[in-house]
Design a protein around this motif. Sequence first.
Motif, PDB file in Angstrom:
ATOM      1  N   THR A 348      -4.978  -3.264  37.181  1.00 49.80           N
ATOM      2  CA  THR A 348      -4.671  -2.916  38.669  1.00 49.80           C
ATOM      3  C   THR A 348      -3.370  -1.660  38.594  1.00 49.80           C
ATOM      4  OG1 THR A 348      -2.813  -4.742  38.195  1.00 49.80           O
ATOM      5  CG2 THR A 348      -4.644  -5.366  39.462  1.00 49.80           C
ATOM      6  N   GLN A 349      -3.376  -1.081  37.332  1.00 46.38           N
ATOM      7  CA  GLN A 349      -2.684   0.004  37.176  1.00 46.38           C
ATOM      8  C   GLN A 349      -3.561   1.203  37.376  1.00 46.38           C
ATOM      9  OE1 GLN A 349       0.637  -0.776  34.107  1.00 46.38           O
ATOM     10  NE2 GLN A 349      -1.118  -2.030  33.268  1.00 46.38           N
ATOM     11  N   LEU A 350      -4.878   0.795  37.665  1.00 40.77           N
ATOM     12  CA  LEU A 350      -5.911   2.065  37.682  1.00 40.77           C
ATOM     13  C   LEU A 350      -6.114   2.395  39.256  1.00 40.77           C
ATOM     14  CD1 LEU A 350      -8.222   0.866  34.799  1.00 40.77           C
ATOM     15  CD2 LEU A 350      -6.257   2.456  34.723  1.00 40.77           C
ATOM     16  N   LYS A 351      -6.998   3.544  39.405  1.00 39.96           N
ATOM     17  CA  LYS A 351      -7.544   3.888  40.547  1.00 39.96           C
ATOM     18  C   LYS A 351      -9.062   3.553  40.377  1.00 39.96           C
ATOM     19  CE  LYS A 351      -4.616   7.879  41.018  1.00 39.96           C
ATOM     20  NZ  LYS A 351      -4.535   9.592  41.078  1.00 39.96           N
ATOM     21  N   PRO A 352      -9.948   3.750  41.596  1.00 44.22           N
ATOM     22  CA  PRO A 352     -11.189   3.316  41.322  1.00 44.22           C
ATOM     23  C   PRO A 352     -12.189   4.154  40.466  1.00 44.22           C
ATOM     24  CG  PRO A 352     -10.590   3.262  43.822  1.00 44.22           C
ATOM     25  CD  PRO A 352      -9.388   4.053  42.931  1.00 44.22           C
ATOM     26  N   PHE A 398     -16.041  10.400  41.543  1.00 43.82           N
ATOM     27  CA  PHE A 398     -17.290   9.598  41.826  1.00 43.82           C
ATOM     28  C   PHE A 398     -17.094   8.099  41.698  1.00 43.82           C
ATOM     29  CE2 PHE A 398     -21.430   8.099  39.661  1.00 43.82           C
ATOM     30  CZ  PHE A 398     -22.327   8.452  40.549  1.00 43.82           C
ATOM     31  N   ILE A 399     -17.516   7.270  42.642  1.00 37.89           N
ATOM     32  CA  ILE A 399     -17.523   6.166  42.695  1.00 37.89           C
ATOM     33  C   ILE A 399     -18.586   5.126  43.087  1.00 37.89           C
ATOM     34  CG2 ILE A 399     -16.103   4.072  44.047  1.00 37.89           C
ATOM     35  CD1 ILE A 399     -13.719   6.272  44.196  1.00 37.89           C
ATOM     36  N   ILE A 400     -18.906   4.334  42.237  1.00 38.80           N
ATOM     37  CA  ILE A 400     -20.183   3.305  42.694  1.00 38.80           C
ATOM     38  C   ILE A 400     -19.556   2.171  43.469  1.00 38.80           C
ATOM     39  CG2 ILE A 400     -21.828   1.722  42.139  1.00 38.80           C
ATOM     40  CD1 ILE A 400     -22.196   4.780  41.301  1.00 38.80           C
ATOM     41  N   LYS A 401     -20.015   1.936  44.746  1.00 36.72           N
ATOM     42  CA  LYS A 401     -19.400   0.959  45.632  1.00 36.72           C
ATOM     43  C   LYS A 401     -20.035  -0.407  45.263  1.00 36.72           C
ATOM     44  CE  LYS A 401     -19.811   3.996  49.825  1.00 36.72           C
ATOM     45  NZ  LYS A 401     -20.468   4.188  51.059  1.00 36.72           N
ATOM     46  N   ARG A 402     -19.393  -1.437  45.552  1.00 33.93           N
ATOM     47  CA  ARG A 402     -19.985  -2.862  45.458  1.00 33.93           C
ATOM     48  C   ARG A 402     -21.242  -2.968  45.891  1.00 33.93           C
ATOM     49  NH1 ARG A 402     -15.591  -6.561  43.954  1.00 33.93           N
ATOM     50  NH2 ARG A 402     -17.254  -8.346  44.236  1.00 33.93           N
ATOM     51  N   ILE A 415      -9.685  -3.414  39.434  1.00 31.65           N
ATOM     52  CA  ILE A 415      -8.663  -2.688  39.932  1.00 31.65           C
ATOM     53  C   ILE A 415      -8.075  -3.292  40.947  1.00 31.65           C
ATOM     54  CG2 ILE A 415      -9.500  -0.544  39.098  1.00 31.65           C
ATOM     55  CD1 ILE A 415     -10.143  -0.015  41.869  1.00 31.65           C
ATOM     56  N   THR A 416      -8.694  -4.334  41.725  1.00 28.95           N
ATOM     57  CA  THR A 416      -8.071  -5.271  42.843  1.00 28.95           C
ATOM     58  C   THR A 416      -7.875  -6.365  42.429  1.00 28.95           C
ATOM     59  OG1 THR A 416     -10.088  -3.889  44.248  1.00 28.95           O
ATOM     60  CG2 THR A 416      -8.938  -5.900  45.223  1.00 28.95           C
ATOM     61  N   LYS A 417      -8.477  -7.086  41.661  1.00 25.58           N
ATOM     62  CA  LYS A 417      -8.092  -8.400  41.479  1.00 25.58           C
ATOM     63  C   LYS A 417      -7.228  -8.630  39.935  1.00 25.58           C
ATOM     64  CE  LYS A 417     -12.143 -10.118  43.789  1.00 25.58           C
ATOM     65  NZ  LYS A 417     -13.226 -11.064  43.856  1.00 25.58           N
ATOM     66  N   GLY A 418      -7.773  -7.504  39.013  1.00 27.70           N
ATOM     67  CA  GLY A 418      -6.911  -7.865  37.844  1.00 27.70           C
ATOM     68  C   GLY A 418      -7.628  -8.789  36.953  1.00 27.70           C
ATOM     69  N   SER A 594      -7.262   2.184  47.710  1.00 30.13           N
ATOM     70  CA  SER A 594      -7.556   3.582  48.085  1.00 30.13           C
ATOM     71  C   SER A 594      -8.347   3.376  49.578  1.00 30.13           C
ATOM     72  CB  SER A 594      -8.446   4.177  47.103  1.00 30.13           C
ATOM     73  OG  SER A 594      -9.743   3.419  46.886  1.00 30.13           O
ATOM     74  N   THR A 595      -8.685   1.907  49.873  1.00 29.58           N
ATOM     75  CA  THR A 595      -9.612   1.924  50.974  1.00 29.58           C
ATOM     76  C   THR A 595      -9.089   0.625  51.645  1.00 29.58           C
ATOM     77  OG1 THR A 595     -11.431   0.787  50.188  1.00 29.58           O
ATOM     78  CG2 THR A 595     -11.686   3.286  50.061  1.00 29.58           C
TER      79      THR A 595
END
Length: 619
Positions: A348-352, A398-402, A415-418, A594-595
């Motif tokens: 959770t300390q990271l960006k996407p 560069f991000i891959i969406k769910r 990054i969201t739930k840890g 981030s969103t």
Amino acid sequence: MYSSYDVIVVGAGHAGCEAANAAATMGSQVLLITMNMQTIAQMSCNPAMGGVAKGQIVREIDALGGMSGIVSDKSMIQFRMLNRSKGPAMWSPRCQSDRNMFAWEWRKALEENTNIDFWQDNVTEVLVKQGSITGVKTSLGIEFKANAVVLTNGTFLNGQMFIGEKVFGGGRTAERASSGLTEQLVSLGFESGRMKTGTPPRVDGRSLNYNLMEEQLGDEDPGKFSYLNTPKLNKQRSCWITYTNQSVHDELKTGFEKSPMFTGRIKGLGPRYCPSIEDKINRFADKDRHQIFVEPEGWDTVEVYVNGFSTSLPENVQYDAMRKIPGFEHVRMFRPGYAVEYDYFPPTQLKPTLETQLIKNLFFAGQINGTTGYEEAACQGLMAGINAHRNVQEEAEFIIKRSEGYIGVLIDDLITKGTEEPYRMFTSRAEYRTLLRQDNADLRLTEKGYAIGLASQERYDAMTQKREQVAQLTDNIRAAKLKPNDVNTWLESKKSAPLREKSSLYTLLKRPEIEFGSVEELLQMFPEIPVVTKEVVEQTVVEIKYEDYLNRERINAQKLDKWESLTINPTFDYDQLKALSFEGKEKLKRLRPSTIGQASRISGVSPSDVSILLVYMGR
């Protein structure tokens, strides 16, 4: 060797190899630092790649231009497509690998990449100036400068290994632990924790009686991972299945009082879905047997991996218990199983992008983020390597969406739930898994990989050709008409209702009893339809059979993407929104989504909190 690099990658496991190769292929000058040049891409645990959901990840890595699929194809000794009896969203490729060949193929690929330099040493410190990374320092006191650093330290950060009551430092058998880095990162403000994983004994295959086991053959027509023209298997090695029994369990229990897991010497949590044999016996006391997979380690070795028997019990207990397994009565052990406990940093300390929130251009990938598995590590390394390069070049993230890939699901979950236990990917984690199948990873992701300069022209051309062939075959199937007299006998043989009037082939293929294996027989009735590859036929039929369901998933994914496009400034002051719940506000301040989409998936952020954010943003 240069004194300054675009990107430094620390660690040469699956994450580090993919990170170094990706950044270098895209044009960065890369230094890959590892504590042992002889263990690059070492398969520390089982000699296999892929599996349920993991196989989808390997195909996504390949589609983007990564190397894991290519290396797996060149070193596999058996291939199986798992879950064929279920729907295509569950089909998952898996290969048994030649452990030594896998590592050799990876090292060869890295050495052929002229933008990669190597250095054997232990990184003890990251160099930081005004909140940005500037390089690393090693145990030899050498400082290497860099614009970005990717840490892929695996299980080596303050690693401790356990066999019964014996405890010794190390991140892997016969390899020392890495110290100093955790302490420095904590001093910089990072939060760290401890996790545990384990591995089973390795045994001499010549001492086993395979007549008492079930043979597990590879697929009759073996597939592969890469969408490129990698070699297909023309011979395979069998795996074998046997089972524990009550006598095995009773023998193992004699060592429980010396188990580091039960005595509390190991504090970190182990992988829930890959427990040790002693944990299985303890947790599932009603089970009188557990499955053991007997897996050869390669083409030219007698070493065997005892999958399902991971343990940290005393070596004499391991040995005595194994001898009670059918087929293992005269087993000779090469080395005992062990557990390893190591430091990780809650993701959770990271960006996407896998860049840390605290330090610009410092990236974490692999088990340092709390994951388990080669495939999970490799895809993180790939994404960290891509984004490290793009940061250095001042290009967009560069991000891959769910909705676009399992890689996106994995990173978003982290990054969201840890995670407080080793994270492992499953198909059930992906809400759009029917869209994210193993057969269409190239159609989903290769164009993206090509656009950023990672996927090759050859790979892009192969994808566009396949896309055109699928479209053409779909049109041909729509146009093909069936007369009852031509097809009813065949339909009866498949226990499918006969036609009463002329019908389209497209409609017929939607029948559930017309299975995938029967489609090629059906197509032979239409000589006017050009012959295409098995992969194109399968892809086309999946899209036809599940058309309505796929369309619904696409609509739902588009709804999700609307929220994903609503970005939140990383410095946004949540305290100004007085209507936010206390828990929601605290989670949003700590995780810095981030969103809006990411914010909505944070545990503790309620739908009303999301509505407040949307109102504030004028939506």
